[in-house]
Write a protein that holds these residues in place. Structure first.
Motif, PDB file in Angstrom:
ATOM      1  N   VAL A 189       5.407  -2.956   2.094  1.00 24.96           N
ATOM      2  CA  VAL A 189       4.582  -2.698   0.910  1.00 24.96           C
ATOM      3  C   VAL A 189       3.555  -1.605   1.221  1.00 24.96           C
ATOM      4  CG1 VAL A 189       2.922  -3.726  -0.680  1.00 24.96           C
ATOM      5  CG2 VAL A 189       4.923  -5.028   0.038  1.00 24.96           C
ATOM      6  N   LEU A 190       2.944  -1.652   2.401  1.00 26.81           N
ATOM      7  CA  LEU A 190       1.985  -0.627   2.798  1.00 26.81           C
ATOM      8  C   LEU A 190       2.660   0.734   2.941  1.00 26.81           C
ATOM      9  CD1 LEU A 190      -0.159  -2.599   5.398  1.00 26.81           C
ATOM     10  CD2 LEU A 190      -0.713  -2.058   3.019  1.00 26.81           C
ATOM     11  N   SER A 239       5.489 -10.360   9.852  1.00 32.00           N
ATOM     12  CA  SER A 239       4.587 -10.688   8.741  1.00 32.00           C
ATOM     13  C   SER A 239       5.293 -10.731   7.384  1.00 32.00           C
ATOM     14  CB  SER A 239       3.446  -9.679   8.689  1.00 32.00           C
ATOM     15  OG  SER A 239       3.958  -8.413   8.328  1.00 32.00           O
ATOM     16  N   LEU A 245       4.973  -7.308   4.732  1.00 31.98           N
ATOM     17  CA  LEU A 245       3.764  -6.643   4.258  1.00 31.98           C
ATOM     18  C   LEU A 245       3.722  -5.156   4.632  1.00 31.98           C
ATOM     19  CD1 LEU A 245       1.020  -6.797   2.835  1.00 31.98           C
ATOM     20  CD2 LEU A 245       0.048  -7.408   5.050  1.00 31.98           C
ATOM     21  N   ALA A 300       6.794  -5.803  10.338  1.00 34.93           N
ATOM     22  CA  ALA A 300       7.477  -6.207   9.104  1.00 34.93           C
ATOM     23  C   ALA A 300       8.295  -7.479   9.332  1.00 34.93           C
ATOM     24  CB  ALA A 300       8.374  -5.079   8.612  1.00 34.93           C
TER      25      ALA A 300
END
Length: 73
Positions: free
Chosen positions: A58-59, A52, A55, A49
């Motif tokens: 969100v996953l 990146s 992202l 996290a």
């Protein structure tokens, strides 16, 4: 001769953990599914996290919504 290799009852199912949770049990459920420690999944989630730009967060939220919670017996 019976072949129990592809018996649907023997398949592992991805479920959110009720016992090994900090927020929603997604990391605990993933760890149970793969047979590893939940702290390793949490460390990888936080590290990715940070790298990146969020992202995996969100996953994680998608997993919270889409992965069913494990049943208790």
């Amino acid at each position: 001769m019976t072949d129990n290799y592809f018996n649907p009852e023997n398949l592992k199912k991805l479920r959110r953990s009720k016992t090994n949770r900090m927020i929603a049990g997604v990391c605990g459920g993933v760890a149970d599914y793969f047979g590893i420690e939940a702290i390793l999944v949490r460390i990888v989630l936080v590290a990715t996290a940070l790298i990146s730009l969020g992202l995996p967060v969100v996953l994680y939220a998608a997993g919270w919504l889409l992965i069913p919670e494990e049943e208790t017996v």
